[in-house]
Design an enzyme around this catalytic site. Structure first.
Site, PDB file in Angstrom:
ATOM      1  N   SER A 136      -9.882  20.731  13.787  1.00 26.02           N
ATOM      2  CA  SER A 136      -9.442  19.797  11.877  1.00 26.02           C
ATOM      3  C   SER A 136     -10.287  20.391  11.246  1.00 26.02           C
ATOM      4  O   SER A 136     -11.185  20.720  11.215  1.00 26.02           O
ATOM      5  CB  SER A 136      -9.308  18.058  12.867  1.00 26.02           C
ATOM      6  N   TYR A 159     -15.498  12.768  16.820  1.00 21.64           N
ATOM      7  CA  TYR A 159     -15.231  13.698  16.079  1.00 21.64           C
ATOM      8  C   TYR A 159     -15.256  15.494  16.007  1.00 21.64           C
ATOM      9  O   TYR A 159     -14.197  16.337  16.561  1.00 21.64           O
ATOM     10  CB  TYR A 159     -13.939  13.235  16.046  1.00 21.64           C
TER      11      TYR A 159
END
Length: 252
Positions: free
Chosen positions: A147, A161
């Site tokens: 990501s 995350y």
């Protein structure tokens, strides 16, 4: 399916995509198949969605297989790798796509949520990659779906995350050095805001994400799949240990 005419550069190759029944994973599975690969995909829930992806791939003339397997379960992950090799006879491309996020302030996250995040986004990646390495030969491809927040985290609510995706980035770099002499490349594709069921462009959650992009729009799953297909193909053979961001300029 992308409108781009497929080149069939992956003919004769076998790919395994974790979390391939929907969203980015489904787009990747379909794109790899459109370029000639036989594709196995794993899913946890939604057998109908997985079957739909398989049918769409088969309608294009490629082979496909759906395997129910929780990527956070060691036994299930290893079994999925073995089933792929048993079915297709080989494994050439592995896409570590399965993952999850808990979009909420870190203080509000429960221990069970944090455990699930780590087990799926990091531990699951370790387990499946280790199993895959037993089967990959020269020219093999390992592709992580990281990501953009694994490099630069600007969206509130993604601290834990981001930590898992930052770990995936470093794992990619370290592993690439360990397996490079075997002719295996390891790369990390880092999406930014992509319009999926889990992160719809129409949600309130989209507003802060859109604000930090340069292009002022969400990306599509096909835009991520196109980069994955390139990394999986023969023209990327000198790219390894890289983190390649598809984020509309979020990290610019």
């Amino acid at each position: 399916m992308s409108n781009v005419t497929a080149s069939r550069k992956l003919s004769g190759k076998v790919a395994l995509v974790t979390g391939g029944s929907r969203g980015i994973g489904a787009a990747i599975a379909k794109r790899l198949a459109s370029e000639g690969a036989s594709v196995a995909l794993t899913y946890v829930k939604g057998a109908d969605a997985a079957a739909s992806v398989v049918k769409e791939i088969q309608n294009t003339g490629s082979k496909a297989l759906a395997i129910q397997a929780d990527a956070s379960s060691p036994d299930a992950a290893i079994a999925a790798v073995d089933q792929t090799v048993t079915t297709f006879g080989q494994l050439d491309i592995f896409v570590n796509n399965a993952g999850t996020a808990i979009p909420k302030p870190f203080e509000e996250a429960t221990l069970s949520e944090l455990d699930h995040l780590i087990n799926l986004n990091l531990r699951g990646v370790f387990i499946a990659t280790q199993a895959v390495l037993k089967h990959l030969g020269h020219g093999g491809r390992i592709i992580m779906i990281g990501s953009c927040v694994g490099e630069r985290s600007m969206t509130p609510g993604l601290a834990a995350y981001a930590a898992t995706k930052g770990a995936v980035k470093l794992f990619t770099q370290g592993l690439s050095r360990e397996v490079g002499e075997r002719g295996i490349t390891v790369n990390n594709v880092q999406p930014g805001p992509i319009d999926t069921d889990l992160n719809p462009a129409s949600s309130d959650w989209a507003t802060p994400q859109l604000a930090v992009t340069a292009l002022k729009r969400y990306g599509t799953v096909d835009e991520v799949a196109a980069l994955v297909a390139f990394i999986a193909g023969p023209e990327s053979s000198y790219i390894t240990g890289a983190s390649l961001t598809v984020d509309g300029g979020t990290n610019a």
